[in-house]
Write an enzyme that holds these catalytic residues in place. Structure first.
Site, mmCIF file in Angstrom:
data_model
loop_
_atom_site.group_PDB
_atom_site.id
_atom_site.type_symbol
_atom_site.label_atom_id
_atom_site.label_comp_id
_atom_site.label_asym_id
_atom_site.label_seq_id
_atom_site.Cartn_x
_atom_site.Cartn_y
_atom_site.Cartn_z
ATOM 1 C CB ALA A 14 -0.937 0.004 1.213
ATOM 2 C CB VAL A 64 4.646 -9.659 2.083
ATOM 3 C CG1 VAL A 64 3.919 -8.474 2.676
ATOM 4 C CG2 VAL A 64 5.139 -9.371 0.673
ATOM 5 C CG ASN A 90 -1.094 -4.264 -4.564
ATOM 6 O OD1 ASN A 90 -1.344 -4.175 -5.766
ATOM 7 N ND2 ASN A 90 -0.177 -3.495 -3.980
ATOM 8 C CB SER A 142 0.384 -9.889 -13.683
ATOM 9 O OG SER A 142 0.904 -9.441 -14.918
ATOM 10 C CG ASN A 149 5.827 -10.700 -20.660
ATOM 11 O OD1 ASN A 149 6.038 -10.668 -21.872
ATOM 12 N ND2 ASN A 149 6.020 -9.667 -19.880
ATOM 13 C CE1 TYR A 155 5.086 -9.375 -11.264
ATOM 14 C CE2 TYR A 155 4.173 -9.772 -13.452
ATOM 15 C CZ TYR A 155 4.174 -9.070 -12.254
ATOM 16 O OH TYR A 155 3.247 -8.062 -12.062
ATOM 17 C CB ALA A 157 5.923 -19.346 -12.258
ATOM 18 C CB ALA A 158 4.807 -15.507 -8.705
ATOM 19 C CE LYS A 159 1.994 -10.453 -9.831
ATOM 20 N NZ LYS A 159 1.400 -9.868 -8.612
ATOM 21 C CB ILE A 188 -0.964 -0.227 -14.096
ATOM 22 C CG1 ILE A 188 -1.978 -1.354 -14.393
ATOM 23 C CG2 ILE A 188 -1.594 0.895 -13.283
ATOM 24 C CD1 ILE A 188 -3.198 -0.976 -15.199
HETATM 25 P P1 NAP Z 1 5.059 -0.772 -7.130
HETATM 26 O O1 NAP Z 1 4.653 0.599 -7.526
HETATM 27 O O2 NAP Z 1 6.448 -1.236 -7.399
HETATM 28 O O3 NAP Z 1 4.724 -0.953 -5.559
HETATM 29 C C1 NAP Z 1 4.934 -2.181 -4.959
HETATM 30 C C2 NAP Z 1 4.498 -2.144 -3.514
HETATM 31 O O4 NAP Z 1 4.722 -3.475 -2.989
HETATM 32 C C3 NAP Z 1 5.301 -1.181 -2.669
HETATM 33 O O5 NAP Z 1 4.486 -0.535 -1.724
HETATM 34 C C4 NAP Z 1 6.302 -2.102 -1.964
HETATM 35 O O6 NAP Z 1 6.714 -1.671 -0.676
HETATM 36 C C5 NAP Z 1 5.499 -3.361 -1.810
HETATM 37 N N1 NAP Z 1 6.386 -4.507 -1.634
HETATM 38 C C6 NAP Z 1 7.265 -5.032 -2.509
HETATM 39 N N2 NAP Z 1 7.954 -6.042 -1.937
HETATM 40 C C7 NAP Z 1 7.504 -6.136 -0.661
HETATM 41 C C8 NAP Z 1 7.837 -6.959 0.448
HETATM 42 N N3 NAP Z 1 8.771 -7.902 0.352
HETATM 43 N N4 NAP Z 1 7.178 -6.761 1.607
HETATM 44 C C9 NAP Z 1 6.219 -5.808 1.712
HETATM 45 N N5 NAP Z 1 5.864 -5.008 0.706
HETATM 46 C C10 NAP Z 1 6.501 -5.161 -0.474
HETATM 47 O O7 NAP Z 1 4.126 -1.882 -7.818
HETATM 48 P P2 NAP Z 1 2.709 -1.743 -8.562
HETATM 49 O O8 NAP Z 1 2.963 -1.486 -9.981
HETATM 50 O O9 NAP Z 1 1.816 -0.856 -7.791
HETATM 51 O O10 NAP Z 1 2.218 -3.262 -8.457
HETATM 52 C C11 NAP Z 1 1.311 -3.700 -7.466
HETATM 53 C C12 NAP Z 1 0.895 -5.113 -7.811
HETATM 54 O O11 NAP Z 1 0.290 -5.126 -9.106
HETATM 55 C C13 NAP Z 1 2.071 -6.102 -7.869
HETATM 56 O O12 NAP Z 1 1.694 -7.335 -7.359
HETATM 57 C C14 NAP Z 1 2.333 -6.209 -9.356
HETATM 58 O O13 NAP Z 1 2.919 -7.442 -9.688
HETATM 59 C C15 NAP Z 1 0.928 -6.082 -9.899
HETATM 60 N N6 NAP Z 1 0.902 -5.659 -11.300
HETATM 61 C C16 NAP Z 1 1.368 -4.435 -11.654
HETATM 62 C C17 NAP Z 1 1.331 -4.074 -12.988
HETATM 63 C C18 NAP Z 1 1.794 -2.733 -13.478
HETATM 64 O O14 NAP Z 1 1.785 -2.519 -14.682
HETATM 65 N N7 NAP Z 1 2.198 -1.832 -12.632
HETATM 66 C C19 NAP Z 1 0.849 -4.975 -13.949
HETATM 67 C C20 NAP Z 1 0.401 -6.212 -13.531
HETATM 68 C C21 NAP Z 1 0.425 -6.538 -12.200
HETATM 69 P P3 NAP Z 1 7.689 -0.381 -0.493
HETATM 70 O O15 NAP Z 1 6.838 0.789 -0.860
HETATM 71 O O16 NAP Z 1 8.047 -0.436 0.941
HETATM 72 O O17 NAP Z 1 8.837 -0.603 -1.414
#
Ligand code: NAP
Length: 249
Positions: A14, A64, A90, A142, A149, A155, A157-159, A188
């Site tokens: 968040a 996490v 998330n 995702s 991809n 990634y 595999a996890a998703k 996004i």
């Molecule tokens: P982001 O801007 O990089 O933000 C990721 C968030 O996850 C950050 O708040 C981060 O914490 C937190 N995080 C990462 N590793 C963590 C850990 N080990 N423990 C606790 N928190 C952790 O990512 P986003 O683009 O918003 O993506 C959010 C989700 O959507 C992800 O699961 C991503 O795979 C998925 N997604 C994103 C896209 C896209 O295009 N952006 C597309 C498909 C799926 P910190 O703030 O402390 O670093």
């Protein structure tokens, strides 16, 4: 107007991007939001902003990828909050590379952060939801987990694993009115995608695969996630919804 009945939600990741937008959207609806991120600064800033805007929030820094840390965090949260009704898994990372160049650490870090985290949070927070006979779990997967991809074996595999987990838990919890759904974003605009969103040539190439020909906003994902957490979404479970400009249709 959606109905939330003063619920409490825990949103991982968040601190930034999509998770922050989900936290903001839920808080605007009167939901108390526990904001989890890796760094205390990041979730702290989100929670402070939600409170400043008149919402109810708490910040909690938890890695996490660490199942024991989640167990400890969940135990203290369940002592503090009478119930946590909504869980949004998330938090996620990428460590991209073609398979032959992918290190064990890059594989393990992505599986632990993106997939095992969902197992751990759900294991601890879903039990009180099943007892209360109401709950909402939303897993942010995702399009990579649907389509695959190149360069993202870990990634994808996890998703894809999150999708299997979503469908299985939807079946396990259905009798207790706890719904479990997945949202699959495409491209996004967040910190995760800045390296290609901000480079016109790469961006144009990426957008060739997106029928709507633009990148999505974090709010596009947050609006659907918030709907799935509402009272009104109670007859929807085990589903995967793409928010991807038409990419995975
Ligand atoms: P982001 O801007 O990089 O933000 C990721 C968030 O996850 C950050 O708040 C981060 O914490 C937190 N995080 C990462 N590793 C963590 C850990 N080990 N423990 C606790 N928190 C952790 O990512 P986003 O683009 O918003 O993506 C959010 C989700 O959507 C992800 O699961 C991503 O795979 C998925 N997604 C994103 C896209 C896209 O295009 N952006 C597309 C498909 C799926 P910190 O703030 O402390 O670093």
């Amino acid at each position: 107007m959606l109905t939330y009945h003063q619920r409490t939600a825990l949103v991982t990741g968040a601190g930034r991007g999509i998770g922050k937008a989900i936290a903001e959207t839920l808080a605007r609806q009167g939901v108390t939001v526990i904001c989890v991120s890796k760094s205390a600064d990041s979730c702290g800033a989100t929670a402070a902003a939600l409170i400043a805007a008149g919402g109810k929030a708490k910040a909690l820094a938890v890695d996490v990828a660490d199942g024991a840390a989640i167990a400890q965090a969940a135990e203290s949260l369940l002592a503090e909050f009478p119930k946590i009704d909504i869980l949004v898994n998330n938090a996620g990372i990428t460590r991209d590379g073609l398979l032959f160049r992918m290190s064990d650490a890059d594989w393990n870090d992505v599986i632990a952060t993106n997939l095992s985290s969902c197992f751990h949070w759900t294991k601890y927070l879903a039990r009180p939801m099943t007892r209360a006979r109401w709950g909402r779990i939303v897993n942010i997967t995702s399009v990579s987990g649907i389509m695959g991809n190149a360069g993202q074996a870990n990634y994808s595999a996890a998703k894809a694993g999150m999708i299997g987990l979503t469908k299985t838990l939807a079946r396990e919890f259905a009798g207790r009115s706890v719904t479990v759904n997945a949202v699959a974003p495409g491209f996004i605009k967040t910190d995760m995608t800045t390296e290609f969103v901000n480079q016109p040539e790469i961006a144009a190439k990426v957008l060739e695969a997106v029928p709507l020909k633009r990148f999505g906003e974090a709010a596009d994902v947050a609006n659907l996630a918030a709907y799935l957490c509402s009272e009104e979404a109670g007859y929807i479970t085990g589903q995967v919804f793409a928010v991807d400009g038409g990419m995975a249709m």
